[in-house]
Structure formats: structure tokens, C-alpha cells
Design a protein around this motif. Structure first.
Motif, mmCIF file in Angstrom:
data_model
loop_
_atom_site.group_PDB
_atom_site.id
_atom_site.type_symbol
_atom_site.label_atom_id
_atom_site.label_comp_id
_atom_site.label_asym_id
_atom_site.label_seq_id
_atom_site.Cartn_x
_atom_site.Cartn_y
_atom_site.Cartn_z
ATOM 1 N N PRO A 58 4.799 -5.129 3.749
ATOM 2 C CA PRO A 58 5.331 -5.870 4.890
ATOM 3 C C PRO A 58 5.632 -7.337 4.589
ATOM 4 N N VAL A 59 4.850 -7.967 3.728
ATOM 5 C CA VAL A 59 5.080 -9.377 3.416
ATOM 6 C C VAL A 59 6.439 -9.552 2.742
ATOM 7 N N LYS A 60 6.791 -8.636 1.858
ATOM 8 C CA LYS A 60 8.075 -8.690 1.155
ATOM 9 C C LYS A 60 9.185 -7.957 1.915
ATOM 10 N N GLY A 61 8.832 -7.211 2.943
ATOM 11 C CA GLY A 61 9.821 -6.443 3.684
ATOM 12 C C GLY A 61 10.333 -5.241 2.921
ATOM 13 N N LEU A 62 9.490 -4.640 2.086
ATOM 14 C CA LEU A 62 9.892 -3.492 1.281
ATOM 15 C C LEU A 62 9.308 -2.199 1.834
ATOM 16 N N LEU A 63 10.114 -1.167 1.835
ATOM 17 C CA LEU A 63 9.681 0.161 2.262
ATOM 18 C C LEU A 63 10.462 1.183 1.449
ATOM 19 N N GLN A 64 9.750 2.126 0.879
ATOM 20 C CA GLN A 64 10.409 3.230 0.180
ATOM 21 C C GLN A 64 9.502 4.446 0.206
ATOM 22 N N GLY A 65 10.078 5.603 0.011
ATOM 23 C CA GLY A 65 9.285 6.824 -0.008
ATOM 24 C C GLY A 65 10.108 8.016 0.412
ATOM 25 N N ARG A 66 9.405 9.082 0.742
ATOM 26 C CA ARG A 66 10.068 10.333 1.125
ATOM 27 C C ARG A 66 9.202 11.065 2.131
ATOM 28 N N VAL A 67 9.828 11.496 3.230
ATOM 29 C CA VAL A 67 9.143 12.319 4.226
ATOM 30 C C VAL A 67 10.015 13.544 4.501
ATOM 31 N N CYS A 68 9.353 14.686 4.720
ATOM 32 C CA CYS A 68 10.071 15.955 4.897
ATOM 33 C C CYS A 68 9.457 16.767 6.032
ATOM 34 N N VAL A 69 10.249 17.700 6.552
ATOM 35 C CA VAL A 69 9.739 18.696 7.502
ATOM 36 C C VAL A 69 10.118 20.082 6.997
ATOM 37 N N ASP A 70 9.268 21.037 7.294
ATOM 38 C CA ASP A 70 9.497 22.443 7.009
ATOM 39 C C ASP A 70 10.388 22.982 8.127
ATOM 40 N N LEU A 71 11.613 23.365 7.794
ATOM 41 C CA LEU A 71 12.577 23.777 8.813
ATOM 42 C C LEU A 71 12.239 25.105 9.487
ATOM 43 N N SER A 72 11.277 25.845 8.963
ATOM 44 C CA SER A 72 10.886 27.093 9.626
ATOM 45 C C SER A 72 9.827 26.848 10.698
ATOM 46 N N ALA A 73 9.371 25.599 10.852
ATOM 47 C CA ALA A 73 8.254 25.308 11.751
ATOM 48 C C ALA A 73 8.673 24.812 13.137
ATOM 49 N N TRP A 74 9.941 24.927 13.506
ATOM 50 C CA TRP A 74 10.372 24.478 14.834
ATOM 51 C C TRP A 74 9.847 25.398 15.928
ATOM 52 N N ASP A 75 9.425 24.797 17.023
ATOM 53 C CA ASP A 75 8.928 25.566 18.167
ATOM 54 C C ASP A 75 9.515 24.983 19.442
ATOM 55 N N GLN A 129 1.725 8.910 11.565
ATOM 56 C CA GLN A 129 0.919 7.836 10.996
ATOM 57 C C GLN A 129 0.744 8.066 9.506
ATOM 58 N N GLY A 130 0.490 6.952 8.825
ATOM 59 C CA GLY A 130 0.197 7.007 7.418
ATOM 60 C C GLY A 130 -1.145 6.356 7.160
ATOM 61 N N VAL A 131 -1.893 6.924 6.246
ATOM 62 C CA VAL A 131 -3.197 6.375 5.865
ATOM 63 C C VAL A 131 -3.080 5.870 4.440
ATOM 64 N N ALA A 132 -3.518 4.615 4.210
ATOM 65 C CA ALA A 132 -3.430 4.031 2.887
ATOM 66 C C ALA A 132 -4.243 4.838 1.883
ATOM 67 N N LYS A 133 -3.660 5.089 0.726
ATOM 68 C CA LYS A 133 -4.339 5.846 -0.324
ATOM 69 C C LYS A 133 -5.063 4.894 -1.265
ATOM 70 N N GLY A 158 4.681 13.207 3.920
ATOM 71 C CA GLY A 158 5.266 12.537 2.768
ATOM 72 C C GLY A 158 4.415 11.364 2.340
ATOM 73 N N VAL A 159 4.994 10.536 1.481
ATOM 74 C CA VAL A 159 4.327 9.344 0.976
ATOM 75 C C VAL A 159 5.325 8.198 1.048
ATOM 76 N N VAL A 160 4.867 7.056 1.563
ATOM 77 C CA VAL A 160 5.697 5.857 1.586
ATOM 78 C C VAL A 160 4.909 4.687 1.006
ATOM 79 N N SER A 161 5.654 3.777 0.399
ATOM 80 C CA SER A 161 5.092 2.537 -0.097
ATOM 81 C C SER A 161 5.629 1.422 0.806
ATOM 82 N N PHE A 162 4.731 0.622 1.346
ATOM 83 C CA PHE A 162 5.104 -0.389 2.334
ATOM 84 C C PHE A 162 4.514 -1.729 1.920
ATOM 85 N N ALA A 208 0.844 -1.188 0.000
ATOM 86 C CA ALA A 208 0.000 0.000 0.000
ATOM 87 C C ALA A 208 0.880 1.238 0.000
ATOM 88 N N ASN A 209 0.343 2.304 -0.576
ATOM 89 C CA ASN A 209 0.962 3.618 -0.475
ATOM 90 C C ASN A 209 0.270 4.347 0.659
#
Length: 171
Positions: free
Chosen positions: A51-68, A167-171, A45-49, A17-18
């Protein structure tokens, strides 16, 4: 027959699932007068997971101006250190997963520098549709060409602990 199709459909969700990912990142840093933290709620971001095959790929990011950190001057120094006008995001390009050790492998990009990282991550997959995760690793600011900020002659230590949770929600 209908039952068999339903089982195959459910297995399909468990197999691949993505996921649209959202969450937060935190940092913990030390200075001569103590430890402090900052929170950044912009992790996405978006990740493709698979689990049966043990595969994970994708990209996640943070906005560096949003630190508090609950301290506006510290947050200003953090944004200046990151040069957010030139380097607005930090991203993790996920390239693999070691299912036996729960390690995510990828390339972390910060301040124009890319470095290979391995991040221990705990996760749960609920009904094949909700992926919850949290991880933690240490980085050296100097590895990314960053000079730790200082205040009144006291410099923040080079080593920073980074935590991610979301958390990620399947698309």
C-alpha cells in the motif's frame, strides 16, 4: 532499541505482504421475466500488496462449475455455456492498482478469452495482516465468445454484473 525494531517490523507488514485470498463471486443477469443471481463461493488466489508504494499484483480464480442460483436447470445451462469441462476456471490476473481512484487493473480470462479490465474495488487493511475487499464490474458475455443461455425462447441479456467479495490473510 527494541521499540524501534518493533516499529520497523510493523511498518514492514504495512509496506508489503503476500495475502492468501478467499471469497465469493456473484453474478446478476437479466432476462425478459426478471433479474436473477448466482453465487460462487470458490474465489481464491494469492496477491502481493504494497500500500505504501501503491503496488498490487497477483491472481484470483473461481471454479466455474460452482455457481448456485437456487435453480438447478439454470445452473446446468450456465455450466454448459461456460463449457466447464474445457474451461474450468475464470481468473483475474491483477497487474496494478490506482490508489487514488481505487481501481484494480488486470486481465480477466474467461472461456479461453483474455480481456483487459479495470475494476473499482473498496478495501481495508486491518493490522497489516487482513485485507478485506469488494468490487463490481460489468461484462458482456459476447466479449468472451459466450452465447447467453435461453429458456423457452427467452434469452438472458448479454450484459452481466459481476461482484467479488472476500479477504486475504498475510502469509
Amino acid at each position: 532499541m527494541v521499540r524501534g525494531i518493533a516499529v520497523l517490523w510493523l511498518l514492514g507488514w504495512a509496506m508489503a505482504a503476500n495475502f492468501q485470498v478467499q471469497g465469493e463471486a456473484t453474478y446478476e443477469a437479466r432476462a425478459p421475466l426478471g433479474t436473477f443471481r448466482g453465487v460462487n463461493p470458490s474465489l481464491e488466489g494469492v496477491v502481493s500488496f504494497e500500500p505504501v508504494k501503491g503496488l498490487l499484483q497477483g491472481r484470483v480464480c473461481v471454479d466455474l462449475s460452482a455457481w448456485d442460483s437456487k435453480e438447478p436447470l439454470r445452473d446446468r445451462h450456465t455450466r454448459e455455456m461456460f463449457q466447464v469441462d474445457r474451461y474450468p476456471q475464470a481468473c483475474l490476473l491483477i497487474q496494478g492498482w490506482d490508489a487514488n481512484q481505487n481501481l484494480v487493473h488486470g486481465v480477466f480470462s474467461l472461456h479461453g478469452v483474455e480481456r483487459r479490465v479495470t475494476v473499482p474495488v473498496r478495501h481495508t487493511l486491518e493490522g497489516g495482516r487482513i485485507l478485506r475487499f469488494e468490487g463490481e464490474w460489468e461484462l458482456l458475455l459476447s466479449d468472451y465468445g459466450l452465447k447467453a443461455p435461453s429458456f423457452m425462447g427467452m434469452r438472458v441479456q448479454d450484459r452481466v454484473v459481476v461482484r467479488v467479495k472476500g479477504q486475504g490473510v498475510a502469509k
